[in-house]
Design a protein around this motif. Structure first.
Motif, PDB file in Angstrom:
ATOM      1  N   VAL A 106       0.869  -1.172   0.000  1.00 33.63           N
ATOM      2  CA  VAL A 106       0.000   0.000   0.000  1.00 33.63           C
ATOM      3  C   VAL A 106       0.904   1.220   0.000  1.00 33.63           C
ATOM      4  O   VAL A 106       1.820   1.316   0.815  1.00 33.63           O
ATOM      5  N   TRP A 107       0.670   2.160  -0.907  1.00 35.98           N
ATOM      6  CA  TRP A 107       1.463   3.376  -0.984  1.00 35.98           C
ATOM      7  C   TRP A 107       0.633   4.523  -0.428  1.00 35.98           C
ATOM      8  O   TRP A 107      -0.532   4.694  -0.809  1.00 35.98           O
ATOM      9  N   VAL A 108       1.227   5.305   0.459  1.00 36.73           N
ATOM     10  CA  VAL A 108       0.524   6.445   1.039  1.00 36.73           C
ATOM     11  C   VAL A 108       1.071   7.735   0.447  1.00 36.73           C
ATOM     12  O   VAL A 108       2.225   7.798   0.005  1.00 36.73           O
ATOM     13  N   PHE A 118       3.761   8.267  13.136  1.00 36.26           N
ATOM     14  CA  PHE A 118       3.443   8.594  14.519  1.00 36.26           C
ATOM     15  C   PHE A 118       2.348   7.709  15.087  1.00 36.26           C
ATOM     16  O   PHE A 118       1.916   7.904  16.213  1.00 36.26           O
ATOM     17  N   GLY A 119       1.871   6.731  14.313  1.00 37.37           N
ATOM     18  CA  GLY A 119       0.935   5.747  14.839  1.00 37.37           C
ATOM     19  C   GLY A 119      -0.516   5.944  14.479  1.00 37.37           C
ATOM     20  O   GLY A 119      -1.374   5.200  14.955  1.00 37.37           O
ATOM     21  N   ASN A 120      -0.831   6.922  13.661  1.00 34.40           N
ATOM     22  CA  ASN A 120      -2.220   7.140  13.269  1.00 34.40           C
ATOM     23  C   ASN A 120      -2.601   6.213  12.127  1.00 34.40           C
ATOM     24  O   ASN A 120      -1.753   5.758  11.371  1.00 34.40           O
ATOM     25  N   SER A 121      -3.889   5.957  12.000  1.00 36.46           N
ATOM     26  CA  SER A 121      -4.351   5.123  10.897  1.00 36.46           C
ATOM     27  C   SER A 121      -4.354   5.933   9.610  1.00 36.46           C
ATOM     28  O   SER A 121      -4.281   7.161   9.620  1.00 36.46           O
ATOM     29  N   VAL A 122      -4.450   5.226   8.504  1.00 40.47           N
ATOM     30  CA  VAL A 122      -4.400   5.865   7.187  1.00 40.47           C
ATOM     31  C   VAL A 122      -5.808   5.921   6.613  1.00 40.47           C
ATOM     32  O   VAL A 122      -6.414   4.875   6.358  1.00 40.47           O
ATOM     33  N   PRO A 123      -6.365   7.113   6.401  1.00 43.40           N
ATOM     34  CA  PRO A 123      -7.699   7.192   5.788  1.00 43.40           C
ATOM     35  C   PRO A 123      -7.637   6.852   4.295  1.00 43.40           C
ATOM     36  O   PRO A 123      -6.571   6.882   3.679  1.00 43.40           O
ATOM     37  N   LYS A 124      -8.790   6.541   3.753  1.00 43.46           N
ATOM     38  CA  LYS A 124      -8.856   6.142   2.345  1.00 43.46           C
ATOM     39  C   LYS A 124      -8.359   7.256   1.419  1.00 43.46           C
ATOM     40  O   LYS A 124      -7.736   6.981   0.396  1.00 43.46           O
ATOM     41  N   SER A 125      -8.592   8.487   1.786  1.00 45.18           N
ATOM     42  CA  SER A 125      -8.172   9.606   0.942  1.00 45.18           C
ATOM     43  C   SER A 125      -6.651   9.766   0.901  1.00 45.18           C
ATOM     44  O   SER A 125      -6.121  10.438   0.029  1.00 45.18           O
ATOM     45  N   ALA A 126      -5.943   9.142   1.837  1.00 51.04           N
ATOM     46  CA  ALA A 126      -4.490   9.268   1.894  1.00 51.04           C
ATOM     47  C   ALA A 126      -3.771   8.163   1.129  1.00 51.04           C
ATOM     48  O   ALA A 126      -2.563   8.175   1.034  1.00 51.04           O
ATOM     49  N   LEU A 127      -4.514   7.216   0.582  1.00 51.24           N
ATOM     50  CA  LEU A 127      -3.901   6.124  -0.166  1.00 51.24           C
ATOM     51  C   LEU A 127      -3.647   6.558  -1.601  1.00 51.24           C
ATOM     52  O   LEU A 127      -4.534   7.066  -2.273  1.00 51.24           O
ATOM     53  N   ALA A 128      -2.438   6.358  -2.052  1.00 50.92           N
ATOM     54  CA  ALA A 128      -2.099   6.701  -3.430  1.00 50.92           C
ATOM     55  C   ALA A 128      -2.329   5.504  -4.343  1.00 50.92           C
ATOM     56  O   ALA A 128      -2.938   5.633  -5.402  1.00 50.92           O
ATOM     57  N   ARG A 129      -1.833   4.319  -3.924  1.00 54.92           N
ATOM     58  CA  ARG A 129      -2.002   3.095  -4.711  1.00 54.92           C
ATOM     59  C   ARG A 129      -2.169   1.923  -3.750  1.00 54.92           C
ATOM     60  O   ARG A 129      -1.666   1.935  -2.633  1.00 54.92           O
ATOM     61  N   ILE A 130      -2.842   0.893  -4.255  1.00 51.67           N
ATOM     62  CA  ILE A 130      -3.013  -0.350  -3.508  1.00 51.67           C
ATOM     63  C   ILE A 130      -2.775  -1.494  -4.486  1.00 51.67           C
ATOM     64  O   ILE A 130      -3.216  -1.449  -5.631  1.00 51.67           O
TER      65      ILE A 130
END
Length: 161
Positions: A106-108, A118-130
């Motif tokens: 997964v690319w962010v 820093f330990g936060n989850s990754v929202p869908k809008s922050a994903l560049a590629r899967i």
């Protein structure tokens, strides 16, 4: 350091299989360039104080010739540890090893990298590629856009953002 027993080996391989899939055989069967041997060796897993290490067989053979008192450190790369409850957990030291053989990535986006570190989850809008065919519960390697591995994810789910 001792070799893993059958129960420990299955637990380690099950965890590694979540990330590598059929590429798991390439992890242990890849040729080792370490050591003075003319013929390249292979890699193996060793256990020391509930920690699992990934090392070349030639390096392990040479380290057994040195007494424990004179051995400066542990041989190999630590890839995980067994908890007191008996479960196996991967550590961040295994990240480079798994990134090279990962089945799913997964690319962010660049602005989310620091938040993820820093330990936060990754929202869908922050994903560049899967990677295609990534499902919930699959092991993924989280990468930056420059293909630098940032972390591991198990039970990855896409959040609405």
């Amino acid at each position: 350091m001792r070799p893993l027993d059958e129960k420990e080996t299955t637990m380690v391989f099950e965890t590694l299989f979540k990330f590598t899939g059929p590429n798991l055989k390439h992890l242990l069967e890849r040729p080792s360039a370490e050591g003075p041997d003319a013929e390249p060796g292979r890699y193996c897993l060793r256990l020391h104080k509930n920690r699992v290490f990934y090392a070349s067989e030639s390096l392990v053979r040479r380290a057994t010739a040195v007494s424990r008192v004179r051995l400066a450190g542990v041989v190999g790369t630590p890839i995980g540890k067994f908890t007191h409850g008996g479960a196996f957990h991967l550590t961040v030291h295994a990240l480079d090893l798994l990134a090279a053989h990962a089945r799913r990535r997964v690319w962010v986006k660049p602005d989310t990298e620091r938040s993820f570190l820093f330990g936060n989850s990754v929202p869908k809008s922050a994903l560049a590629r899967i990677t295609e065919n990534t499902k919930s519960g699959d092991g993924v390697v989280v990468m930056s856009m420059a293909d630098v591995p940032l972390g591991l994810g198990l039970g990855f789910r896409v959040e609405e953002g």
